[in-house]
Scaffold this active site. Structure first.
Site, mmCIF file in Angstrom:
data_model
loop_
_atom_site.group_PDB
_atom_site.id
_atom_site.type_symbol
_atom_site.label_atom_id
_atom_site.label_comp_id
_atom_site.label_asym_id
_atom_site.label_seq_id
_atom_site.Cartn_x
_atom_site.Cartn_y
_atom_site.Cartn_z
ATOM 1 N N GLU A 85 58.143 50.879 4.685
ATOM 2 C CA GLU A 85 56.839 51.151 4.066
ATOM 3 C C GLU A 85 56.121 52.294 4.754
ATOM 4 O O GLU A 85 56.146 52.400 5.972
ATOM 5 C CB GLU A 85 55.906 49.958 4.243
ATOM 6 C CG GLU A 85 56.268 48.750 3.475
ATOM 7 C CD GLU A 85 55.240 47.667 3.794
ATOM 8 O OE1 GLU A 85 55.612 46.505 3.707
ATOM 9 O OE2 GLU A 85 54.091 47.991 4.132
ATOM 10 N N CYS A 98 50.467 56.412 7.683
ATOM 11 C CA CYS A 98 50.825 55.235 8.467
ATOM 12 C C CYS A 98 52.314 54.981 8.270
ATOM 13 O O CYS A 98 52.768 54.808 7.139
ATOM 14 C CB CYS A 98 49.980 54.057 7.960
ATOM 15 S SG CYS A 98 50.386 52.489 8.722
ATOM 16 N N CYS A 105 59.907 42.774 12.220
ATOM 17 C CA CYS A 105 59.409 42.808 13.592
ATOM 18 C C CYS A 105 59.733 41.466 14.234
ATOM 19 O O CYS A 105 59.685 40.426 13.583
ATOM 20 C CB CYS A 105 57.899 43.042 13.608
ATOM 21 S SG CYS A 105 57.212 43.197 15.274
ATOM 22 N N CYS A 109 53.435 37.976 15.544
ATOM 23 C CA CYS A 109 51.985 37.749 15.631
ATOM 24 C C CYS A 109 51.596 36.884 14.424
ATOM 25 O O CYS A 109 52.047 37.116 13.306
ATOM 26 C CB CYS A 109 51.233 39.077 15.631
ATOM 27 S SG CYS A 109 51.658 40.098 17.061
ATOM 28 N N CYS A 112 50.339 38.426 10.983
ATOM 29 C CA CYS A 112 50.947 39.670 10.506
ATOM 30 C C CYS A 112 52.085 39.375 9.537
ATOM 31 O O CYS A 112 53.008 38.632 9.864
ATOM 32 C CB CYS A 112 51.456 40.484 11.695
ATOM 33 S SG CYS A 112 52.391 41.941 11.204
ATOM 34 N N GLY A 160 56.707 47.059 12.171
ATOM 35 C CA GLY A 160 57.468 47.143 13.409
ATOM 36 C C GLY A 160 56.633 47.431 14.639
ATOM 37 O O GLY A 160 55.461 47.793 14.562
ATOM 38 N N GLU A 161 57.274 47.239 15.779
ATOM 39 C CA GLU A 161 56.641 47.518 17.067
ATOM 40 C C GLU A 161 57.299 48.776 17.648
ATOM 41 O O GLU A 161 58.455 48.739 18.087
ATOM 42 C CB GLU A 161 56.845 46.304 17.991
ATOM 43 C CG GLU A 161 56.544 46.549 19.453
ATOM 44 C CD GLU A 161 55.144 47.133 19.730
ATOM 45 O OE1 GLU A 161 54.164 46.717 19.078
ATOM 46 O OE2 GLU A 161 55.055 48.026 20.586
ATOM 47 N N SER A 190 50.781 52.617 18.125
ATOM 48 C CA SER A 190 50.058 51.347 18.218
ATOM 49 C C SER A 190 51.017 50.283 18.725
ATOM 50 O O SER A 190 52.109 50.118 18.189
ATOM 51 C CB SER A 190 49.522 50.967 16.833
ATOM 52 O OG SER A 190 48.886 49.712 16.879
ATOM 53 N N SER A 213 46.877 46.615 20.459
ATOM 54 C CA SER A 213 46.436 45.542 19.570
ATOM 55 C C SER A 213 46.096 44.320 20.398
ATOM 56 O O SER A 213 46.961 43.533 20.762
ATOM 57 C CB SER A 213 47.547 45.213 18.571
ATOM 58 O OG SER A 213 47.768 46.317 17.730
ATOM 59 N N LEU A 214 44.818 44.169 20.698
ATOM 60 C CA LEU A 214 44.404 43.091 21.610
ATOM 61 C C LEU A 214 44.160 41.787 20.846
ATOM 62 O O LEU A 214 44.759 40.770 21.140
ATOM 63 C CB LEU A 214 43.132 43.538 22.343
ATOM 64 C CG LEU A 214 43.133 43.380 23.851
ATOM 65 C CD1 LEU A 214 44.376 43.968 24.488
ATOM 66 C CD2 LEU A 214 41.891 44.059 24.440
ATOM 67 N N HIS A 215 43.215 41.807 19.940
ATOM 68 C CA HIS A 215 42.907 40.660 19.054
ATOM 69 C C HIS A 215 42.293 39.460 19.762
ATOM 70 O O HIS A 215 41.757 38.555 19.108
ATOM 71 C CB HIS A 215 44.128 40.185 18.260
ATOM 72 C CG HIS A 215 44.883 41.262 17.587
ATOM 73 N ND1 HIS A 215 44.282 42.212 16.790
ATOM 74 C CD2 HIS A 215 46.202 41.587 17.615
ATOM 75 C CE1 HIS A 215 45.203 43.050 16.340
ATOM 76 N NE2 HIS A 215 46.369 42.700 16.832
ATOM 77 N N ASN A 289 43.665 41.116 6.652
ATOM 78 C CA ASN A 289 44.201 41.008 5.302
ATOM 79 C C ASN A 289 44.961 39.686 5.253
ATOM 80 O O ASN A 289 45.953 39.528 5.968
ATOM 81 C CB ASN A 289 45.172 42.160 5.027
ATOM 82 C CG ASN A 289 44.443 43.477 4.896
ATOM 83 O OD1 ASN A 289 43.755 43.713 3.913
ATOM 84 N ND2 ASN A 289 44.561 44.314 5.911
ATOM 85 N N CYS A 332 49.549 46.459 6.203
ATOM 86 C CA CYS A 332 50.231 45.627 7.181
ATOM 87 C C CYS A 332 51.409 44.809 6.649
ATOM 88 O O CYS A 332 51.410 43.590 6.710
ATOM 89 C CB CYS A 332 49.235 44.682 7.834
ATOM 90 S SG CYS A 332 47.731 45.501 8.308
HETATM 91 N N1 SAH Z 1 53.282 46.474 16.215
HETATM 92 C C1 SAH Z 1 52.230 47.412 16.370
HETATM 93 C C2 SAH Z 1 51.918 48.259 15.164
HETATM 94 C C3 SAH Z 1 51.966 47.632 13.798
HETATM 95 S S1 SAH Z 1 50.609 46.789 13.114
HETATM 96 C C4 SAH Z 1 50.981 46.710 16.839
HETATM 97 O O1 SAH Z 1 50.989 45.493 16.950
HETATM 98 O O2 SAH Z 1 50.003 47.374 17.137
HETATM 99 C C5 SAH Z 1 49.197 47.816 13.156
HETATM 100 C C6 SAH Z 1 47.926 47.024 13.320
HETATM 101 O O3 SAH Z 1 47.682 46.168 12.178
HETATM 102 C C7 SAH Z 1 47.988 46.092 14.531
HETATM 103 O O4 SAH Z 1 46.781 46.153 15.237
HETATM 104 C C8 SAH Z 1 48.166 44.738 13.877
HETATM 105 O O5 SAH Z 1 47.752 43.713 14.696
HETATM 106 C C9 SAH Z 1 47.337 44.873 12.623
HETATM 107 N N2 SAH Z 1 47.649 43.860 11.613
HETATM 108 C C10 SAH Z 1 48.817 43.228 11.404
HETATM 109 N N3 SAH Z 1 48.711 42.339 10.406
HETATM 110 C C11 SAH Z 1 47.451 42.403 9.958
HETATM 111 C C12 SAH Z 1 46.725 41.725 8.916
HETATM 112 N N4 SAH Z 1 47.315 40.822 8.158
HETATM 113 N N5 SAH Z 1 45.438 42.050 8.741
HETATM 114 C C13 SAH Z 1 44.854 43.003 9.499
HETATM 115 N N6 SAH Z 1 45.464 43.667 10.489
HETATM 116 C C14 SAH Z 1 46.756 43.380 10.729
#
Ligand code: SAH
Length: 350
Positions: A85, A98, A105, A109, A112, A160-161, A190, A213-215, A289, A332
């Site tokens: 994608e 993007c 992946c 998470c 995701c 992916g990471e 990222s 990506s802390l969260h 999302n 995402c």
């Molecule tokens: N693996 C990498 C890059 C891919 S995701 C990473 O974790 O950073 C890019 C960003 O989108 C990350 O911050 C991820 O946490 C976020 N993301 C993933 N799924 C999501 C969702 N369903 N809603 C909003 N953000 C999301």
């Protein structure tokens, strides 16, 4: 599929042609990409024909526009069936692509969509670069309704990471910077917080941006959202981010996907503000999302405002990212997840 060949080895694809032909092809691939080989008019017909269906290392299975033509999303399909994608977003001052670094992946998470489908394979360097070339070709040949008609920014925020596919992402970065002549300062990697990869990236020659990506701002909560936090806990991730800033002179940014009643609390905002201060980091808040396999919901507007307001009251720089393409599942990893149910798809060369 010339994008899968290292740029310096292109001549080997056309052993019967004069060496300067490889240089011409190089120009078409990396300097002025075109969607269709038939427009590569300075190449002999035999070469254009040979490139024919093989220019791109994937078919364009889905191409969809949203947000009044300012967002376009592609689902590319590699010959082995892998789905890749990419999403192109035009803003008044920039056009951002993007891109994906892996198919699926492994990091799982909780919120995701890509993680929910597990890991399929790494993308090759050429498959990563071809996403960029395709978007540039699209901008040259077709264009977006909004934004500069050339690519200004690239973010590794698709599937992916990137740091789990380090060597190929590194080689893709090298080609994007050296062959496509894009500024590394316009490229953002990222990461979920793979500490060894973050440390390695700090030793690479290019000053790319690093987003983490802390969260969650404590290990207890982060362990539940980002399972790899058990291996690389927050303090280590923060130290690696600080090291990146020190080595590269590039401030990292923090990504925070905001999930209703999970990480949108004042307590988390307070803890996050301390980390952001220590790193001098900008915080990008991404409203969740919702994904098919999780009950998590995005925070309500009032809670987003309260969270962001709290960060700002601590003088933290915050941006709430818009949810570009959410109506077409561009966000995402959701494209592949919901592909069967897409409205109004336009299918090309597949
Ligand atoms: N693996 C990498 C890059 C891919 S995701 C990473 O974790 O950073 C890019 C960003 O989108 C990350 O911050 C991820 O946490 C976020 N993301 C993933 N799924 C999501 C969702 N369903 N809603 C909003 N953000 C999301």
């Amino acid at each position: 599929m010339p994008y899968l060949t290292p740029p310096s080895e292109l001549a080997g694809l056309f052993p019967d042609e004069e060496p300067y032909r490889a240089k011409q092809l190089y120009q078409w691939l990396y300097r002025k990409p075109a969607l269709d080989p038939s427009s590569m008019t300075d190449l002999p017909p035999s070469m254009r024909e040979a490139l024919g269906e093989h220019l791109w290392p994937f078919n364009v299975e889905v191409e969809q526009t949203a947000d009044g033509g300012s967002t376009i999303k592609w689902l590319f399909r590699a010959p082995d069936g892998a789905a890749i994608e990419a999403v192109l977003m035009g803003y008044s001052e920039r056009t951002t692509l993007c891109i994906s670094s892996q198919v699926g992946c492994a990091l799982a998470c909780s919120f995701c969509a890509t993680g929910q489908f597990g890991f399929e394979r790494h993308l090759q360097a050429g498959e990563i670069v071809a996403q960029v070339a395709y978007a540039r070709a699209y901008l040259r040949d077709v264009g977006l309704a909004v934004g500069p008609n050339h690519l200004t920014n690239i973010v590794f925020m698709g599937m992916g990471e990137p740091l789990a596919n380090f060597d190929r992402v590194r080689e893709a970065t090298r080609r994007i910077v050296e062959d496509m002549e894009m500024s590394p300062r316009r490229l953002t990697v990222s990461t979920v917080g793979l500490v060894p990869g973050m440390l390695r990236l700090a030793e690479e020659p290019w000053p790319v941006n690093l987003a983490v990506s802390l969260h969650a701002a404590d290990d207890e909560l982060r362990n539940t959202l980002v399972p790899i936090n058990r291996r690389y806990p927050l303090a280590d991730v923060e130290a690696a981010a600080a090291n990146y800033f020190e080595r590269k002179g590039r401030r990292v940014s923090i990504e925070w996907t905001l999930i209703d009643s999970v990480n949108d609390t004042i307590e988390q905002a307070t803890k996050l503000s301390r980390i952001a201060h220590r790193l001098g980091a900008h915080v990008n808040v991404i409203p969740l999302n919702a994904t098919p396999l999780s009950k998590d919901q995005p925070s309500r507007r009032s809670r987003i405002q309260a969270f962001v307001g709290h960060l700002r009251s601590f003088d933290v720089n915050v941006t709430v990212r818009d949810t570009r393409g959410s109506d077409i599942d561009a966000a995402c990893g959701q494209l592949r997840a919901s592909q069967a149910a897409l409205p109004e798809i336009r299918v090309r060369n597949s």
